[in-house]
Design an enzyme around this catalytic site. Structure first.
Site, mmCIF file in Angstrom:
data_model
loop_
_atom_site.group_PDB
_atom_site.id
_atom_site.type_symbol
_atom_site.label_atom_id
_atom_site.label_comp_id
_atom_site.label_asym_id
_atom_site.label_seq_id
_atom_site.Cartn_x
_atom_site.Cartn_y
_atom_site.Cartn_z
ATOM 1 N N THR A 25 15.816 -2.550 14.230
ATOM 2 C CA THR A 25 14.569 -2.846 13.533
ATOM 3 C C THR A 25 13.817 -1.532 13.320
ATOM 4 O OG1 THR A 25 12.717 -4.388 13.354
ATOM 5 C CG2 THR A 25 13.052 -3.416 15.516
ATOM 6 N N CYS A 31 3.664 -3.716 16.830
ATOM 7 C CA CYS A 31 4.650 -4.757 17.092
ATOM 8 C C CYS A 31 5.536 -4.330 18.256
ATOM 9 C CB CYS A 31 5.534 -4.992 15.875
ATOM 10 S SG CYS A 31 4.651 -5.490 14.394
ATOM 11 N N HIS A 48 11.479 -8.913 16.731
ATOM 12 C CA HIS A 48 10.406 -8.010 16.315
ATOM 13 C C HIS A 48 9.120 -8.849 16.305
ATOM 14 C CE1 HIS A 48 9.117 -4.642 13.315
ATOM 15 N NE2 HIS A 48 8.041 -5.246 13.757
#
Lengths: 164, 206
Positions: A25, A31, A48
């Site tokens: 990711t 995040c 995520h």
């Protein structure tokens, strides 16, 4: 370098990787990237996560990968379906940065640390040990997990490449 | 985000005009600052999935210089002024005759100059918008970051994150000296702000 099997996880997204595939990711800011790995069957999973708790959702149907408290159960379900056993899983976390510093710290601005707390709380609920962590700070990260080794590679603009 | 799906086209046009007025003033301010003509593209207004917002500036991992401000007042929202690192270097060179040697390393002075440029531009964007709508809109002190676009922009999506997987983005690109310097203004009003903006402009909001 050409990766034969690369599974990309978007923002508020989750997936599992098997058979030596990489799972990746990009651009984690506040995040949190939660990764789980079963070393015996070599099954890896990644989520995520964007926000801590689904109780703050103001939408009637929401994306369960977006919130820590809903993403983890779903990721565990998917991992189990791929042959992983919960008691063998180990977790690694990255992200949860505070990209911008402000004097007045509202809750929204502290979202990174809150995401990390929520992920850890969920992991401890399922008794999954956190074996590695690269969280906090004020910089973005891109992470890549190797489903054959469980090694998590973390890249950032300021600090280069790091392995967990 | 169903509440925006039925946005009539003319409402999108209203928001486009909002972006046009704000960015027009900001472009004028930038032009005065560097004493050179600055061109501006017609703003685009769209509901953009979170994933795609970073694509506007070259992808999630593209390193960009971003000045972030939170808009406070009647119609709160998030605002970004984003330029690529090589454009930032040129901007510093034009403005202060500073040669930046390493793209990823900025001195305190350069950092503060970029923050101030962002501050001036965002301030002129918002004050023209506030004049136009008669809403109070005040920027917070700007915060600057040089990092991956995905990591930076996700910060402006948190208010939308509680409501859906798309954000309404008013994007204005401006260019100086053809394409030497390219920058973006992203205005991401909070979901609750649209009604106020439309009301203030006399557009019925159902």
């Amino acid at each position: 370098m050409i990766q034969q099997n690369l599974i990309k996880i978007g923002m508020a997204d989750l997936n599992v990787a098997t058979d030596g595939a990489m799972i990746k990711t990009t651009g984690l800011g506040s995040c949190v990237g939660v990764t789980l790995f079963d070393p015996k069957v070599k099954v890896a999973g990644m989520a995520h996560v964007m926000l801590p708790l689904s109780s703050i959702a103001r939408e009637s149907t929401f994306n369960i990968a977006k919130y820590a408290d809903t993403a983890l159960p779903e990721l565990l379900r998917r991992l189990a379906a791929a042959g992983a056993r919960r008691e063998r899983l180990i977790a690694k976390l990255a992200g949860g940065a505070q990209m911008f510093a402000f004097s007045g710290q509202s809750d929204t601005m502290r979202i990174g640390p809150r995401n990390v707390e929520a992920c850890k709380m969920m992991l401890s609920q399922y008794s999954i040990p956190v074996m590695g962590e690269d969280t906090g700070g004020n910089y973005g990260r891109t992470i890549e997990l190797d489903s054959s080794t469980g090694v998590l590679v973390i890249k950032s603009v300021q600090y280069g490449v790091k392995e967990l | 985000m169903s509440m925006f799906n039925h946005f009539a086209e003319f409402k999108m046009d209203v928001l486009k005009e909002v972006g046009n007025i704000g960015a027009g003033n900001a472009a004028t301010a930038l032009s005065r600052l560097i004493d050179k003509p600055v061109d501006m593209a017609v703003p685009t207004v769209s509901m953009v999935p979170f994933e795609e917002i970073a694509e506007r500036v070259g992808g999630s991992e593209q390193v960009v210089v971003a000045v972030f401000l939170r808009v406070e007042g009647d119609a709160p929202g998030n605002m970004f002024f984003i330029i690529e690192t090589n454009s930032a270097k040129k901007l510093l060179h034009n403005l202060l005759s500073i040669e930046v040697e390493n793209e990823n390393e900025y001195s305190e002075m350069e950092f503060s100059a970029l923050g101030e440029i962002g501050n001036i531009l965002a301030g002129s964007y918002l004050s023209s918008l506030a004049d136009f709508t008669k809403l109070s809109m005040a920027p917070t002190v700007p915060s600057i970051a040089i990092d991956m676009a995905g990591a930076i922009l996700s910060y402006g999506l948190l208010q939308f994150g509680q409501m859906g997987d798309d954000a309404l983005l008013i994007d204005t690109t401006f260019l100086e000296d053809k394409e030497a310097i390219e920058g973006h203004f992203f205005l991401i009003p909070d979901p609750e702000s649209f009604e106020k903006i439309f009301r203030a402009l006399g557009v019925p909001f159902e």
